[in-house]
Design a protein around this motif. Structure first.
Motif, PDB file in Angstrom:
ATOM      1  N   HIS A   1      87.217  35.158 116.612  1.00 31.89           N
ATOM      2  CA  HIS A   1      85.884  34.825 117.112  1.00 31.89           C
ATOM      3  C   HIS A   1      85.655  33.325 116.926  1.00 31.89           C
ATOM      4  CE1 HIS A   1      81.600  34.715 117.703  1.00 31.89           C
ATOM      5  NE2 HIS A   1      81.609  35.987 118.075  1.00 31.89           N
ATOM      6  N   ASP A   2      85.127  32.677 117.961  1.00 31.36           N
ATOM      7  CA  ASP A   2      84.911  31.227 117.918  1.00 31.36           C
ATOM      8  C   ASP A   2      84.033  30.788 116.749  1.00 31.36           C
ATOM      9  OD1 ASP A   2      86.478  30.912 120.177  1.00 31.36           O
ATOM     10  OD2 ASP A   2      84.783  30.712 121.547  1.00 31.36           O
ATOM     11  N   ASP A   3      82.987  31.546 116.431  1.00 31.47           N
ATOM     12  CA  ASP A   3      82.112  31.165 115.325  1.00 31.47           C
ATOM     13  C   ASP A   3      82.842  31.227 113.989  1.00 31.47           C
ATOM     14  OD1 ASP A   3      79.890  30.732 116.976  1.00 31.47           O
ATOM     15  OD2 ASP A   3      79.185  32.797 116.748  1.00 31.47           O
ATOM     16  N   HIS A   4      83.713  32.192 113.818  1.00 31.98           N
ATOM     17  CA  HIS A   4      84.475  32.315 112.574  1.00 31.98           C
ATOM     18  C   HIS A   4      85.415  31.119 112.431  1.00 31.98           C
ATOM     19  CE1 HIS A   4      83.813  36.885 112.056  1.00 31.98           C
ATOM     20  NE2 HIS A   4      82.941  36.423 112.927  1.00 31.98           N
ATOM     21  N   ALA A   5      86.132  30.813 113.509  1.00 34.99           N
ATOM     22  CA  ALA A   5      87.064  29.682 113.484  1.00 34.99           C
ATOM     23  C   ALA A   5      86.321  28.367 113.265  1.00 34.99           C
ATOM     24  CB  ALA A   5      87.863  29.638 114.787  1.00 34.99           C
ATOM     25  N   ARG A   6      85.159  28.232 113.869  1.00 37.02           N
ATOM     26  CA  ARG A   6      84.350  27.012 113.703  1.00 37.02           C
ATOM     27  C   ARG A   6      83.925  26.832 112.250  1.00 37.02           C
ATOM     28  NH1 ARG A   6      78.287  26.545 115.890  1.00 37.02           N
ATOM     29  NH2 ARG A   6      77.804  24.489 115.071  1.00 37.02           N
ATOM     30  N   LEU A   7      83.466  27.894 111.615  1.00 34.79           N
ATOM     31  CA  LEU A   7      83.050  27.811 110.217  1.00 34.79           C
ATOM     32  C   LEU A   7      84.220  27.419 109.321  1.00 34.79           C
ATOM     33  CD1 LEU A   7      81.105  28.147 107.879  1.00 34.79           C
ATOM     34  CD2 LEU A   7      81.556  30.627 107.979  1.00 34.79           C
TER      35      LEU A   7
ATOM     36  N   ARG B   1      86.391  26.903  93.776  1.00 37.87           N
ATOM     37  CA  ARG B   1      87.561  27.747  94.022  1.00 37.87           C
ATOM     38  C   ARG B   1      87.316  28.526  95.306  1.00 37.87           C
ATOM     39  NH1 ARG B   1      88.669  31.929  89.438  1.00 37.87           N
ATOM     40  NH2 ARG B   1      86.773  32.759  90.345  1.00 37.87           N
ATOM     41  N   LEU B   2      88.271  28.439  96.242  1.00 40.29           N
ATOM     42  CA  LEU B   2      88.144  29.128  97.527  1.00 40.29           C
ATOM     43  C   LEU B   2      89.075  30.331  97.572  1.00 40.29           C
ATOM     44  CD1 LEU B   2      88.033  26.262 100.192  1.00 40.29           C
ATOM     45  CD2 LEU B   2      86.139  27.625  99.318  1.00 40.29           C
ATOM     46  N   GLY B   3      88.568  31.419  98.112  1.00 43.93           N
ATOM     47  CA  GLY B   3      89.374  32.585  98.412  1.00 43.93           C
ATOM     48  C   GLY B   3      89.214  32.887  99.888  1.00 43.93           C
ATOM     49  N   ARG B   4      90.185  33.542 100.456  1.00 43.37           N
ATOM     50  CA  ARG B   4      90.142  33.869 101.883  1.00 43.37           C
ATOM     51  C   ARG B   4      90.126  35.387 102.041  1.00 43.37           C
ATOM     52  NH1 ARG B   4      90.967  28.992 103.961  1.00 43.37           N
ATOM     53  NH2 ARG B   4      92.306  27.515 102.918  1.00 43.37           N
ATOM     54  N   TYR B   5      89.366  35.833 103.034  1.00 40.82           N
ATOM     55  CA  TYR B   5      89.296  37.277 103.238  1.00 40.82           C
ATOM     56  C   TYR B   5      89.684  37.672 104.653  1.00 40.82           C
ATOM     57  CZ  TYR B   5      84.453  36.720 105.137  1.00 40.82           C
ATOM     58  OH  TYR B   5      83.334  36.379 105.858  1.00 40.82           O
ATOM     59  N   VAL B   6      90.155  38.909 104.756  1.00 46.16           N
ATOM     60  CA  VAL B   6      90.522  39.503 106.037  1.00 46.16           C
ATOM     61  C   VAL B   6      89.252  39.992 106.707  1.00 46.16           C
ATOM     62  CG1 VAL B   6      91.800  41.379 107.148  1.00 46.16           C
ATOM     63  CG2 VAL B   6      92.800  40.175 105.203  1.00 46.16           C
ATOM     64  N   GLU B   7      89.083  39.646 107.966  1.00 45.53           N
ATOM     65  CA  GLU B   7      87.875  39.980 108.713  1.00 45.53           C
ATOM     66  C   GLU B   7      88.009  41.338 109.395  1.00 45.53           C
ATOM     67  OE1 GLU B   7      86.623  36.041 110.812  1.00 45.53           O
ATOM     68  OE2 GLU B   7      88.762  36.418 111.047  1.00 45.53           O
TER      69      GLU B   7
ATOM     70  N   PRO C   1      86.169  33.484 105.636  1.00 45.10           N
ATOM     71  CA  PRO C   1      86.986  34.306 106.535  1.00 45.10           C
ATOM     72  C   PRO C   1      88.320  33.611 106.797  1.00 45.10           C
ATOM     73  CG  PRO C   1      85.116  33.351 107.713  1.00 45.10           C
ATOM     74  CD  PRO C   1      84.960  32.980 106.284  1.00 45.10           C
ATOM     75  N   ALA C   2      89.363  34.418 107.006  1.00 42.15           N
ATOM     76  CA  ALA C   2      90.687  33.811 107.175  1.00 42.15           C
ATOM     77  C   ALA C   2      91.556  34.457 108.244  1.00 42.15           C
ATOM     78  CB  ALA C   2      91.445  33.838 105.849  1.00 42.15           C
ATOM     79  N   PHE C   3      91.411  35.743 108.467  1.00 46.36           N
ATOM     80  CA  PHE C   3      92.302  36.409 109.414  1.00 46.36           C
ATOM     81  C   PHE C   3      91.564  37.540 110.091  1.00 46.36           C
ATOM     82  CE2 PHE C   3      95.214  39.761 110.612  1.00 46.36           C
ATOM     83  CZ  PHE C   3      96.117  39.057 111.395  1.00 46.36           C
ATOM     84  N   PRO C   4      91.645  37.635 111.374  1.00 45.38           N
ATOM     85  CA  PRO C   4      92.496  36.887 112.303  1.00 45.38           C
ATOM     86  C   PRO C   4      91.834  35.688 112.971  1.00 45.38           C
ATOM     87  CG  PRO C   4      91.717  38.875 113.389  1.00 45.38           C
ATOM     88  CD  PRO C   4      91.160  38.894 111.984  1.00 45.38           C
TER      89      PRO C   4
ATOM     90  N   SER D   1      79.631  34.220 105.407  1.00 45.31           N
ATOM     91  CA  SER D   1      79.631  35.195 106.485  1.00 45.31           C
ATOM     92  C   SER D   1      79.195  34.483 107.760  1.00 45.31           C
ATOM     93  CB  SER D   1      78.645  36.319 106.142  1.00 45.31           C
ATOM     94  OG  SER D   1      78.655  37.335 107.099  1.00 45.31           O
ATOM     95  N   PRO D   2      80.065  34.387 108.749  1.00 42.59           N
ATOM     96  CA  PRO D   2      79.640  33.713 109.973  1.00 42.59           C
ATOM     97  C   PRO D   2      78.402  34.363 110.588  1.00 42.59           C
ATOM     98  CG  PRO D   2      82.017  33.984 109.976  1.00 42.59           C
ATOM     99  CD  PRO D   2      81.483  34.774 108.803  1.00 42.59           C
ATOM    100  N   HIS D   3      78.409  35.694 110.688  1.00 37.22           N
ATOM    101  CA  HIS D   3      77.301  36.443 111.286  1.00 37.22           C
ATOM    102  C   HIS D   3      76.705  37.397 110.264  1.00 37.22           C
ATOM    103  CE1 HIS D   3      80.093  35.564 114.734  1.00 37.22           C
ATOM    104  NE2 HIS D   3      79.001  34.915 115.065  1.00 37.22           N
TER     105      HIS D   3
END
Length: 180
Positions: free
Chosen positions: A139-145, A158-164, A133-136, A27-29
């Motif tokens: 936020h800069d912090d999300h993309a940075r992470l 194993r990685l999974g991606r979630y919609v924010e 986090p994966a989409f969309p 979780s970024p935040h």
């Protein structure tokens, strides 16, 4: 299976199988994991840890950043302590264990990327599955992470991606990218 049925299945709706095992949600935040995955976390069979990367330093006496000042906080530490209390309650509501890393978000000077990814890797070391986090990623912090995780990896987990949420709900690009 299309995206909507697959998503409903993954969330434990319409007879789907919930996540199981040891799951870590990055979780970024301090609100992102529960806002985005609260129902899935609550229905997970196993142990869920919410690792908040940019949870701030509760011991900091530095003046509050622009966002935290607008929210009425005087210092970075005041904001971090209050938000961590909220996150602790939210995680308890969905049955997750919170882990807070002391890094500042976009309103504070950036921390060393090596220190950030090393702390993330340590925090998820016991997990079988890590959700990022994966989409969309607006936020800069999300993309940075996500960039740090993609660049350095997490030791073969194993990685999974979630919609924010709520970002995805407000995104005009949802249909174009195939996300629902």
């Amino acid at each position: 299976m299309g995206r909507l049925p697959a998503t409903l299945s993954w969330l434990g709706l319409r007879g789907g199988e919930p996540l199981d095992g040891r799951v870590a949600v990055l979780s970024p935040h301090l609100d992102d994991a529960v806002l985005s995955l609260g129902a899935a976390i609550a229905h997970t069979r196993g142990e869920v840890t919410v690792v908040t990367v940019f949870a701030g330093d509760p011991d900091s006496a530095e003046p509050a950043g622009a966002w935290d000042s607008r929210a009425g906080f005087r210092t970075e530490g005041d904001a971090a302590r209050a938000r961590r209390r909220e996150d602790q309650l939210a995680c308890a509501d969905v049955g997750a264990r919170p882990v807070w890393l002391p890094f500042g978000d976009h309103q504070y000077p950036p921390d060393d990327e090596g220190e950030v990814i090393a702390a993330v890797a340590q925090a998820v070391a016991a997990a079988d599955t890590v959700l990022v986090p994966a989409f969309p990623l607006v936020h800069d912090d999300h993309a940075r992470l996500v960039a740090l995780v993609e660049r350095d990896g997490l030791g073969g987990r194993r990685l999974g991606r979630y919609v924010e949420q709520p970002y995805a709900a407000a995104s005009r690009d949802r249909a174009d990218d195939g996300w629902l």
